[in-house]
Design an enzyme around this catalytic site. Sequence first.
Site, PDB file in Angstrom:
ATOM      1  N   ASP A   1      12.488  23.944 -31.629  1.00  0.00           N
ATOM      2  CA  ASP A   1      11.540  24.869 -32.249  1.00  0.00           C
ATOM      3  C   ASP A   1      12.243  26.201 -32.547  1.00  0.00           C
ATOM      4  O   ASP A   1      12.685  26.891 -31.635  1.00  0.00           O
ATOM      5  CB  ASP A   1      10.364  25.093 -31.286  1.00  0.00           C
ATOM      6  CG  ASP A   1       9.201  25.829 -31.928  1.00  0.00           C
ATOM      7  OD1 ASP A   1       9.437  26.582 -32.898  1.00  0.00           O
ATOM      8  OD2 ASP A   1       8.068  25.654 -31.454  1.00  0.00           O
TER       9      ASP A   1
ATOM     10  N   SER B   1       0.856  27.692 -32.115  1.00  0.00           N
ATOM     11  CA  SER B   1       1.596  28.805 -32.697  1.00  0.00           C
ATOM     12  C   SER B   1       0.752  30.075 -32.777  1.00  0.00           C
ATOM     13  O   SER B   1       0.371  30.608 -31.741  1.00  0.00           O
ATOM     14  CB  SER B   1       2.109  28.373 -34.077  1.00  0.00           C
ATOM     15  OG  SER B   1       3.051  29.286 -34.559  1.00  0.00           O
TER      16      SER B   1
ATOM     17  N   HIS C   1       8.799  22.894 -34.383  1.00  0.00           N
ATOM     18  CA  HIS C   1       7.528  23.622 -34.377  1.00  0.00           C
ATOM     19  C   HIS C   1       6.364  22.805 -34.958  1.00  0.00           C
ATOM     20  O   HIS C   1       5.234  22.918 -34.496  1.00  0.00           O
ATOM     21  CB  HIS C   1       7.707  24.914 -35.174  1.00  0.00           C
ATOM     22  CG  HIS C   1       6.683  25.960 -34.882  1.00  0.00           C
ATOM     23  ND1 HIS C   1       6.641  26.649 -33.692  1.00  0.00           N
ATOM     24  CD2 HIS C   1       5.659  26.454 -35.620  1.00  0.00           C
ATOM     25  CE1 HIS C   1       5.638  27.509 -33.721  1.00  0.00           C
ATOM     26  NE2 HIS C   1       5.032  27.410 -34.878  1.00  0.00           N
TER      27      HIS C   1
END
Length: 407
Positions: A348, A180, A377
């Site tokens: 996600d 991320s 995620h």
Amino acid sequence: MGRAPVLLAFLLHLLFLLGRVRCAAAAAAAAALGCSSPPSTDGVCARLIRPLGYPCSEHTIETEDGYLLSVQHIPHGRRALGKTSGPPVFLQHGLFQGGDTWFMNSVEESLGFILADSGFDVWVGNVRGTRWSYGHVTLSENDKAFWDWSWQELAQYDLLAMIGYVYSTTNSKIFYVGHSQGTIMALAAFTMPNVVRMIESAALLCPISYLDHISSSFVLRAVGLHLDQLLLTIGIHQLNFRSDMGIQILDSVCDGHMDCNNLLAAITGENCCFNVSRIDYYLEYEPHPSSTKNLNHLFQMIRSGTFAKYDHGWLQNVIHYGHLHPPAFDLAKIPDSLPIWMGYGGSDALADVADVRRTINELRSKPELLYIDKYGHIDFIMSVKAKDDVYGNLIRFFRSQGWSSSY
Ligand SMILES: *[C@@H]1O[C@H](CO)[C@@H](O)[C@H](O)[C@H]1NC(C)=O
């Protein structure tokens, strides 16, 4: 209802909370974890890694702009390896997370342990503002200036300092793993020759450079409320969701407008394989603080659809960049000699498939891809099945980059 009354009500609510929090400042400060740098006996090594039988040492690294970052080093796995030490791998966590994030599940499930047991020399990054990297040579966390940064500085200063340290200590190019925000930092930094020259290859979990297809209901509502700008306007520069203030901010965004019973899903998307019975344990460590300016920069990306430097406003942009608009990071500047692997998920809500595709299209070399339809995620770091679903594939990719090992 028009937007202005909603915004006004929201602002008043925040001001009210701010007043309340100020009154309870001492209590809030005491409750907020990570208010001071942890002593070395209380870091990630001592709490999470050594107790499980792994060697681990803490390192402090100073960035060019004076932040003191902690980096953990796990030179090998539970089996002693004799003289040979494996190639260095550097793990970079995401937003509101810290280096602990790679060690939160069992040793059979967590990427940090799995890499050490697979023969890698594991190094763990912790960006400024997290509980493990709360120091600065002159500033304290109570100074506004301490929080004056976004992921741009995390790429330009933190990543450069940490990667440079590992590179010079190991005298070896580095395998990079980011999740991320750890991928935003990487994609921005890899456009700079002084960083990418130290990288052997990179594995990006939930890669983010563009954010304009984000589907997270919570984030979209926060963007609509201009939460980032409101917080900056009323002088809140640190975002700490462990503080009373932080919890109230979450409440205000949720406030009857969405189902926040499952806040994690409202923010990140449905995670298929999250171990719910471990939540209390995760919450001992996360979320970590970040800066409001960082949130502001991320929201700029959502609003504008660009992967660019921080937008200071026209006048300040001219002073900072010599242009009205902030310059974009050009993904085509990442050399095609850098092998890249990406893992991304159909559930996600932050790294949306459309945005991931755009990132892939702008890279000069085509990355190796692992798409998992049901993954959200957080699954890419916390799934109880990530070893089979993701990490085996990732380690095979690293090994295919010229490193063969008998482990
Ligand atoms: C989920 O967490 C609990 C509590 O820590 C643990 O006992 C259990 O083994 C975990 N389940 C899996 C599949 O890892």
